[in-house]
Design a protein around this motif. Sequence first.
Motif, short mmCIF file in Angstrom:
data_model
loop_
_atom_site.label_atom_id
_atom_site.label_comp_id
_atom_site.label_asym_id
_atom_site.label_seq_id
_atom_site.Cartn_x
_atom_site.Cartn_y
_atom_site.Cartn_z
N ALA A 431 0.82 -1.21 0.00
CA ALA A 431 0.00 0.00 0.00
C ALA A 431 0.86 1.27 0.00
O ALA A 431 0.59 2.21 -0.75
N PHE A 432 1.88 1.29 0.82
CA PHE A 432 2.58 2.56 1.06
C PHE A 432 3.94 2.67 0.35
O PHE A 432 4.46 3.77 0.16
N GLY A 433 4.52 1.51 0.01
CA GLY A 433 5.77 1.51 -0.72
C GLY A 433 6.92 2.21 0.01
O GLY A 433 6.89 2.36 1.25
N LYS A 434 7.92 2.60 -0.74
CA LYS A 434 9.07 3.32 -0.17
C LYS A 434 9.51 4.37 -1.19
O LYS A 434 9.78 4.04 -2.36
N THR A 435 9.55 5.62 -0.76
CA THR A 435 9.85 6.72 -1.71
C THR A 435 11.36 6.84 -1.99
O THR A 435 12.18 6.30 -1.24
N LYS A 436 11.66 7.61 -3.02
CA LYS A 436 13.05 7.93 -3.35
C LYS A 436 13.76 8.52 -2.14
O LYS A 436 14.89 8.18 -1.81
N GLU A 437 13.05 9.47 -1.49
CA GLU A 437 13.64 10.17 -0.35
C GLU A 437 13.99 9.19 0.76
O GLU A 437 15.06 9.26 1.36
N GLU A 438 13.07 8.26 0.98
CA GLU A 438 13.32 7.26 2.04
C GLU A 438 14.53 6.39 1.68
O GLU A 438 15.38 6.11 2.54
N VAL A 439 14.58 5.97 0.42
CA VAL A 439 15.71 5.12 0.00
C VAL A 439 17.02 5.92 0.15
O VAL A 439 18.02 5.41 0.66
N HIS A 440 16.94 7.16 -0.25
CA HIS A 440 18.11 8.04 -0.18
C HIS A 440 18.65 8.10 1.24
O HIS A 440 19.83 7.85 1.51
#
Length: 522
Positions: A431-440
Motif C-alpha cells: 500500500a505505502f511503498g518506499k519513496t526515493k527520499e526514504e531510500v536516499h
Amino acid sequence: MSLKNINPTTTNAWKELTSHFNDIKNINIKDLDKETNRKENFSLKFDDLLVDYSKNRITKETLNLLVKLAEEVDLKDAIEKQFSGEIINVTEGREVLHTALRSTTDAPILVEGKNIKPQIQTALRKIKSFSNKVISGKWKGYTGKFITDIVNIGIGGSDLGPDMVVESLKYYKNHLTTHFVSNVDGDHVSEAIKNLDPETTLFVIVSKTFTTQETISNSETVKNWFLKSATIFDIPKHFVAVSTNLEAVDNFGIDRNNVFPMWNWVGGRFSLWSAVGLSISLSVGFDHYKGLLAGAEEMDLHFKNEDFDTNIPVILALLSIWYNNFYGAETEAVLPYSQYLKKLPDYLQQAIMESNGKGVDRNGNKVNYQTGTIVWGSTGTNMQHAFMQLVHQGTKLIPADFIGYKESLYGLTAHHKKLMANYYGQIDALAFGKTKEEVHSELKLSGNEDKIGSLLPFKVFEGNRPSNAILFDKLTPHSLGKLIALYEHKIFTQGILWNIYSYDQFGVELGKELANKLLNNQ
Ligand code: F6P
C-alpha cells in the motif's frame, strides 16, 4: 422468472463510475490512509471475521457508485432467485442450490414442486452413520480388519473441494489417512496406491455424472488392483460412490446401499457441502463436517440479508469489478497466511474461473467488457520468497486478498507473531511503498552514500497496490465454511453484475471431445 438481463455498461451507475474513475484514477492509498477513521469506515466485522478493505483505491463515492451498480442490475432479485431455487442455471436448465445443503431452517425449498429439504437431511444422516462406522472401526474390510486409508477418486469439483478442506482441517483429523486421486496420468494413481493395503483401504468414487474419463479410468485401475487380492464379493466393503448416475454405478459393481446421492441442482464446483464431502466427514468426523456447513450457512444469511454496503461478499465482488473493469487489472492474488490453506488457491481457481470465465452474456451476445478474473496465489510467508517481488515492484496491478488468523492452532505464539508481522508488513509495503527520499536517507544512514547513484531507483517501491485483509479469529471447520461461502457469493455477485451465466462450463467440453476423438482413432 429467470435472471434479469442487464448489460452493466448501459447502467447509469456504470457511466458515473467511468467518469468518477477518470477523476480519481491517480489517487494514492497513502493519501487515503490519512483520512480520519479510514480504517473504521472501510472495515466490516462479522462475528469472528474482520475484513479491512481500507487499503484500496476507493473513496466513499466509489463505494456508493459500485453499490448503485449492484442495485441497478437488481442483485437483490438475483439473490432471492438463487436461494429460492429458481432455474438460474438457464443454459443447463437447473436450479443452483448449494446453499440449501447447509440450510438448517424448516422452510421448504421446492425443486419441480417437491421440497428437497428431507432428502438433504436423509443424505446427511447417511453420511453421519457411515463416517461413524468407518471411524469407530465398526466397518471392517473383507478380512475383518479396520479401515486405515481412504482414497477419494474424482476430478474438478469432485476432488478440489474435498481435497482442499481435508488439507485445511488437518489439525482436526482422526486416525484415517485420506488420499486424493484425480489425474488420468497413471502415475498419480500408482503413487497413491503403491503403499496401500487392499484389506484396509476404502475407495470413495465421486463423480456426479459417473462418466468422467479420469475418474472412471482411475476407478477401474484401483478395482483391478483390489481384485488381485480380493473377489468381486468383497467390493461392497471397499468401494462406495457419490453420484447421480445410479445405472453407471451399478455397472461398476458398487452396492446400491453404498451410493450417496448427488443432485443436478448442485454444481460440481459447489458440491463439497453434499455427499461429495464424504471424505471430509471421514477425515475429521461428522461433527466437524457439520461445523463447516454451519459456518457456510452463517455467511449465506449474511449475504442474503445484509445491505450491500455492509455485505462482505458483495463488497469484495464490487472491489474486484472496480479493478477488473476500470483499472484493467487482469489477475487477483489469494494469499492465505496459514500453511493449512495451501490448496485454497487451486480450489478457488476452479470455483472462480470455471464459473466466470465466460465471454457471452445472458442474451447470448459477445460481451464488450471484461469478465472473469484470473486468480492465483500461495501461502504466506513462502510466497514472499517467490513471486511477491513482481507484486511489489512489477508492472502489473494485482489486487490481493490476505487471509489470516489471529491465533495459530498449535499455539507457538512466537511463530505466529512473526507470521502476522509478515502479513501486515506485506499489506503495508504494497500500500505505502518506499519513496526515493526514504531510500536516499536509508542508504546514507547505512554508510552507503556512494551507492545512491547506482542503486536508488531499484530500491524504490511505488506502493499504491491494493489489498484486502480478511482476518478470522482462528481456523476452525466453522470459520473455513464461512470463508468458502464468502468466495462462492463473491463469484455469484460478479456473474450477476457481468450479466453472464456462472453455473455452466461448456468451455471444458471441446478439449474432452477432441481427446476422445483422438483416442478412438488410435
Ligand atoms: O471439468 C468439468 C467438470 O464438469 C467440473 O465442473 C466437474 O466438477 C468435474 O468435471 C467432474 O465431473 P463429475 O463429478 O461428473 O465427474
